[in-house]
Design a protein around this motif. Structure first.
Motif, PDB file in Angstrom:
ATOM      1  N   GLY A   1       0.800  -1.225   0.000  1.00  0.00           N
ATOM      2  CA  GLY A   1       0.000   0.000   0.000  1.00  0.00           C
ATOM      3  C   GLY A   1       0.824   1.262   0.000  1.00  0.00           C
ATOM      4  O   GLY A   1       0.302   2.351  -0.317  1.00  0.00           O
ATOM      5  N   GLU A   2       2.120   1.164   0.335  1.00  0.00           N
ATOM      6  CA  GLU A   2       3.013   2.324   0.319  1.00  0.00           C
ATOM      7  C   GLU A   2       3.757   2.452  -1.013  1.00  0.00           C
ATOM      8  O   GLU A   2       4.383   3.476  -1.274  1.00  0.00           O
ATOM      9  CB  GLU A   2       4.030   2.203   1.447  1.00  0.00           C
TER      10      GLU A   2
ATOM     11  N   GLY B   1       2.262   2.305  -3.960  1.00  0.00           N
ATOM     12  CA  GLY B   1       1.388   2.941  -4.933  1.00  0.00           C
ATOM     13  C   GLY B   1      -0.029   2.947  -4.395  1.00  0.00           C
ATOM     14  O   GLY B   1      -0.270   2.696  -3.207  1.00  0.00           O
ATOM     15  N   SER B   2      -0.978   3.221  -5.254  1.00  0.00           N
ATOM     16  CA  SER B   2      -2.382   3.291  -4.854  1.00  0.00           C
ATOM     17  C   SER B   2      -3.084   1.980  -5.194  1.00  0.00           C
ATOM     18  O   SER B   2      -2.975   1.473  -6.313  1.00  0.00           O
ATOM     19  CB  SER B   2      -3.064   4.452  -5.586  1.00  0.00           C
TER      20      SER B   2
ATOM     21  N   ASP C   1      -6.890   0.141  -5.086  1.00  0.00           N
ATOM     22  CA  ASP C   1      -8.331   0.304  -4.899  1.00  0.00           C
ATOM     23  C   ASP C   1      -9.064  -0.776  -5.666  1.00  0.00           C
ATOM     24  O   ASP C   1      -8.609  -1.235  -6.725  1.00  0.00           O
ATOM     25  CB  ASP C   1      -8.791   1.683  -5.388  1.00  0.00           C
TER      26      ASP C   1
ATOM     27  N   THR D   1      -2.366   0.520 -15.509  1.00  0.00           N
ATOM     28  CA  THR D   1      -2.842   0.010 -14.221  1.00  0.00           C
ATOM     29  C   THR D   1      -2.552  -1.482 -14.121  1.00  0.00           C
ATOM     30  O   THR D   1      -2.773  -2.233 -15.076  1.00  0.00           O
ATOM     31  CB  THR D   1      -4.352   0.249 -14.073  1.00  0.00           C
TER      32      THR D   1
ATOM     33  N   THR E   1      -1.910   1.411  -9.034  1.00  0.00           N
ATOM     34  CA  THR E   1      -1.334   2.444  -9.891  1.00  0.00           C
ATOM     35  C   THR E   1      -0.114   3.041  -9.208  1.00  0.00           C
ATOM     36  O   THR E   1      -0.103   3.283  -7.994  1.00  0.00           O
ATOM     37  CB  THR E   1      -2.348   3.560 -10.194  1.00  0.00           C
ATOM     38  N   ALA E   2       0.934   3.235  -9.987  1.00  0.00           N
ATOM     39  CA  ALA E   2       2.196   3.809  -9.512  1.00  0.00           C
ATOM     40  C   ALA E   2       2.996   4.170 -10.762  1.00  0.00           C
ATOM     41  O   ALA E   2       2.455   4.164 -11.882  1.00  0.00           O
ATOM     42  CB  ALA E   2       2.940   2.810  -8.624  1.00  0.00           C
TER      43      ALA E   2
ATOM     44  N   ARG F   1      -2.832  -4.628   0.831  1.00  0.00           N
ATOM     45  CA  ARG F   1      -2.127  -3.408   1.241  1.00  0.00           C
ATOM     46  C   ARG F   1      -1.042  -3.687   2.269  1.00  0.00           C
ATOM     47  O   ARG F   1      -0.025  -2.993   2.315  1.00  0.00           O
ATOM     48  CB  ARG F   1      -3.128  -2.385   1.783  1.00  0.00           C
TER      49      ARG F   1
END
Length: 403
Positions: free
Chosen positions: A212-213, A215-216, A218, A274, A303-304, A341
């Motif tokens: 979770g650190e 990138g995003s 969801d 993505t 996403t990153a 995450r």
């Protein structure tokens, strides 16, 4: 020139396998034993990695010994596998076959056995054979009587051999392309292991970061119920399902469903680049979008930066089996967003991650070229196969035209 045909039963015979109990299986190599092939061995190429043995006394008739040039046919299986066949090459041991498979043996004076193999394994014949099957509660059975009545196109034997030789040559080229793609896939994994070590145990002791650190993360969105409401579907927006991700080979380049404007409004459009991660049914399968698309909440989007996305995709490929095994199961296996995450990712720094990504992109470019060539070969193989078994290829040969 009309297409000449003959009933399959006039040029070939089906031979039923032997019957035995699980306790009758013997170790391979025991005196008096013979190999016994079964449905598991029926693959695109005959799979000899897991072969049973049985005492030779179970073979009651000499015809129940496999011969080079036989077709081993799945005859009692799930419906989608009925009729699936393998070519039997020269084997290093005497071999028979069990009761859930059947041998199709061509008469070499009437039909070339490689021609018979290409005809029987063609998608059209396979569909016909499956349509003939008799379905019981848990299993489907090959209907031999109806299969005997199938009309096989039957040009002169010399033409059969030429057709089979052309299809064999094309198939050899297709196999080489698939092997090249598989080697490039293995190279990608080898580079990862060389640069970063085993990610499961963090063998190079990199500092760890939570996914979770990196990138995003969801979940996909599909608010409307029922999800298969016809008003949601049939528009211009690609809709990616878990099966599309699982079968993507790492990059999602196609789709089988689309959202309408109504479907798009109740969902979310994710950009190209993505990383899609499945969290239900197929667990932790991944694919990077090469176009904008929507997906339901059985898929998570990561996403990153492009380099991080590529790194995380490769890292997850090593963990996929572990995550799938650990996933809780109710109606179907699933993992949640919180689990993803909190996953600990070995973090080697941006410079190394960027270097890895650039290497992967060079390999992907080579894979793309191989895939394009393979697609061309597949199209040519299918075209020649169709022409051969519809008779048009013979017409060209009879009139001296180029095939």
């Amino acid at each position: 020139m009309s297409t000449e045909t003959a009933p399959l039963g006039d040029v070939a015979s089906f031979i039923r396998g032997i019957t035995f109990k699980p306790g009758d299986v013997a170790p391979r190599g025991v005196d008096g034993s013979v190999w016994c092939l079964r449905t598991k061995n029926v693959q695109a190429e005959l799979d000899l990695s897991d072969v049973w043995a049985i005492d030779a006394s179970f073979v009651k008739r000499s015809e129940q010994y496999l011969q080079a040039g036989d077709l081993l046919v799945s005859s009692a299986n799930s419906l989608n596998l009925i009729g699936k066949c393998s070519w039997v090459p020269e084997l290093e041991s005497d071999a028979t076959f069990g009761g859930f498979v059947t041998v199709l043996r061509g008469n070499p004076q009437l039909v070339d056995r490689r021609y018979l193999y290409h005809w029987f394994s063609s998608s059209r014949t396979q569909a016909q054979v499956r349509s003939f099957s008799r379905q019981t509660t848990n299993i489907a059975n090959l209907d031999l009587r109806r299969c005997f009545e199938l009309a096989i196109p039957l040009p002169p034997l010399a033409q059969q051999k030429r057709i089979a030789a052309v299809l064999d040559q094309l198939n050899t080229l297709r196999c080489k392309r698939r092997e090249a793609i598989a080697l490039l896939d293995a190279l990608t994994q080898s580079i990862f292991l060389d640069m970063f070590g085993d990610p499961v145990v963090n063998s190079k002791n990199w500092p760890m970061r939570k996914l979770g650190e990196m990138g995003s993360l969801d979940r996909g969105v599909s608010k409307h119920r029922p999800r298969n409401d016809p008003s949601l579907l049939g528009g211009d927006t690609p809709l990616i399902q878990t099966g599309d991700v699982a079968g993507s080979g790492g990059y999602i380049t196609g789709f089988t469903s689309t959202y309408s404007a109504i479907g798009l409004k109740q969902s979310r459009l994710w950009p190209a680049g993505t990383l899609c991660i499945t969290i239900a049914a197929n667990i932790a399968k991944t694919g990077i979008l090469t176009f904008g698309a929507c997906f339901p909440d059985s898929v998570v989007g990561f996403t990153a930066s492009p380099a991080r996305v590529e790194y995380v995709r490769a890292w997850l490929s090593f963990l996929q089996k572990t995550l799938e095994k650990a996933a809780p199961e109710s109606a179907q296996k699933n993992i949640n967003l919180a689990i993803l995450r909190d996953l600990q990712v070995p973090y080697a720094g941006e410079e190394m991650i960027q270097d890895y990504s650039e290497r992967v992109q060079a390999i992907e470019a080579s894979k793309g070229a191989n895939r394009a060539h393979l697609a061309t070969l597949d199209e040519l193989f299918t075209s020649i196969q169709h022409r051969a078994f519809s008779g048009t290829l013979w017409d060209h040969e009879a009139t001296g035209e180029a095939a």
